[in-house]
Design a protein around this motif. Structure first.
Motif, short mmCIF file in Angstrom:
data_model
loop_
_atom_site.label_atom_id
_atom_site.label_comp_id
_atom_site.label_asym_id
_atom_site.label_seq_id
_atom_site.Cartn_x
_atom_site.Cartn_y
_atom_site.Cartn_z
N MET A 1 47.17 -59.13 -13.74
CA MET A 1 45.99 -58.33 -13.49
C MET A 1 44.95 -59.40 -13.30
N GLN A 2 44.20 -58.86 -12.57
CA GLN A 2 43.02 -59.67 -11.62
C GLN A 2 41.65 -59.90 -12.54
N GLN A 3 41.13 -60.71 -12.79
CA GLN A 3 39.95 -61.06 -13.53
C GLN A 3 38.72 -60.29 -12.80
N LYS A 4 37.86 -59.82 -13.33
CA LYS A 4 36.55 -59.39 -12.86
C LYS A 4 35.80 -60.13 -11.78
N ASN A 5 35.69 -61.51 -12.56
CA ASN A 5 34.90 -62.39 -11.77
C ASN A 5 35.63 -63.25 -10.77
N GLU A 6 36.96 -62.96 -10.61
CA GLU A 6 37.70 -63.67 -9.58
C GLU A 6 37.40 -63.22 -8.28
N VAL A 7 37.23 -63.85 -7.17
CA VAL A 7 37.04 -63.20 -5.76
C VAL A 7 38.04 -63.70 -5.01
N LYS A 8 38.64 -62.67 -4.10
CA LYS A 8 39.42 -62.99 -3.33
C LYS A 8 39.11 -63.19 -1.97
N PHE A 9 39.61 -64.18 -1.19
CA PHE A 9 39.12 -64.47 -0.11
C PHE A 9 40.15 -64.32 1.12
N GLN A 10 39.81 -63.81 2.09
CA GLN A 10 40.95 -63.58 3.16
C GLN A 10 40.97 -64.83 3.98
N THR A 11 42.49 -65.22 4.21
CA THR A 11 42.68 -66.68 4.89
C THR A 11 41.84 -66.52 6.05
N ARG A 12 41.18 -67.74 6.10
CA ARG A 12 40.57 -68.36 7.54
C ARG A 12 40.96 -69.63 7.76
N LEU A 13 40.87 -70.14 8.75
CA LEU A 13 40.99 -71.23 9.20
C LEU A 13 39.75 -72.14 9.54
N PHE A 14 39.63 -73.27 9.07
CA PHE A 14 38.14 -74.04 9.07
C PHE A 14 38.37 -75.17 9.87
N ARG A 15 37.60 -75.44 10.90
CA ARG A 15 37.35 -76.79 11.59
C ARG A 15 36.68 -77.84 10.65
N LEU A 16 36.62 -79.20 10.93
CA LEU A 16 36.20 -80.13 10.22
C LEU A 16 34.69 -79.94 9.80
N LYS A 17 34.10 -79.59 10.90
CA LYS A 17 32.68 -79.36 10.74
C LYS A 17 32.28 -78.18 9.50
N GLN A 18 33.20 -77.25 9.61
CA GLN A 18 32.97 -76.31 8.52
C GLN A 18 33.26 -76.60 7.21
N VAL A 19 34.29 -77.48 7.08
CA VAL A 19 34.81 -77.95 5.90
C VAL A 19 33.78 -79.00 5.29
N LEU A 20 33.17 -79.80 6.37
CA LEU A 20 31.88 -80.73 5.73
C LEU A 20 30.81 -80.04 5.18
N GLU A 21 30.51 -78.80 5.75
CA GLU A 21 29.42 -77.90 5.38
C GLU A 21 29.74 -77.52 3.92
N ILE A 22 30.97 -77.29 3.48
CA ILE A 22 31.22 -76.86 2.12
C ILE A 22 31.36 -78.06 1.24
N ILE A 23 31.81 -79.02 1.78
CA ILE A 23 32.20 -80.29 0.76
C ILE A 23 31.50 -81.69 1.35
N PRO A 24 30.31 -81.93 1.22
CA PRO A 24 29.33 -82.60 1.90
C PRO A 24 29.84 -84.37 1.56
N VAL A 25 30.74 -84.49 2.44
CA VAL A 25 31.04 -86.11 2.48
C VAL A 25 31.26 -86.39 3.84
N SER A 26 31.38 -87.72 4.12
CA SER A 26 31.43 -88.31 5.48
C SER A 26 32.78 -87.69 6.23
N GLU A 27 32.92 -87.87 7.50
CA GLU A 27 34.34 -87.61 8.03
C GLU A 27 35.19 -88.74 7.34
#
Length: 68
Positions: A1-27
């Motif tokens: 059973m899925q919890q109410k606060n659980e969010v399902k994301f559709q599979t996407r592919l991120f490039r490095l620039k997009q990843v670093l916008e989500i996780i702000p660390v250096s390359e």
């Protein structure tokens, strides 16, 4: 059973620039994490590098659990 606060994301592919916008660390820090296994492995396709959105969001959730 899925919890109410659980969010399902559709599979996407991120490039490095997009990843670093989500996780702000250096390359350099990101690639060191990939090499050591702390960060998800990349997917290579046609000479381009991608990360699965689920892997990135799982990493964000795990970081949040560590900080909590």
């Amino acid at each position: 059973m899925q919890q109410k606060n659980e969010v399902k994301f559709q599979t996407r592919l991120f490039r490095l620039k997009q990843v670093l916008e989500i996780i702000p660390v250096s390359e350099t820090t990101w690639w060191a994490g990939v090499k050591s296994g702390r960060s998800p492995s990349a997917i290579r396709n046609g000479g381009m590098t991608f990360w699965r959105s689920e892997d990135i969001y799982d990493l964000v959730r795990s970081i949040g659990e560590i900080d909590a």
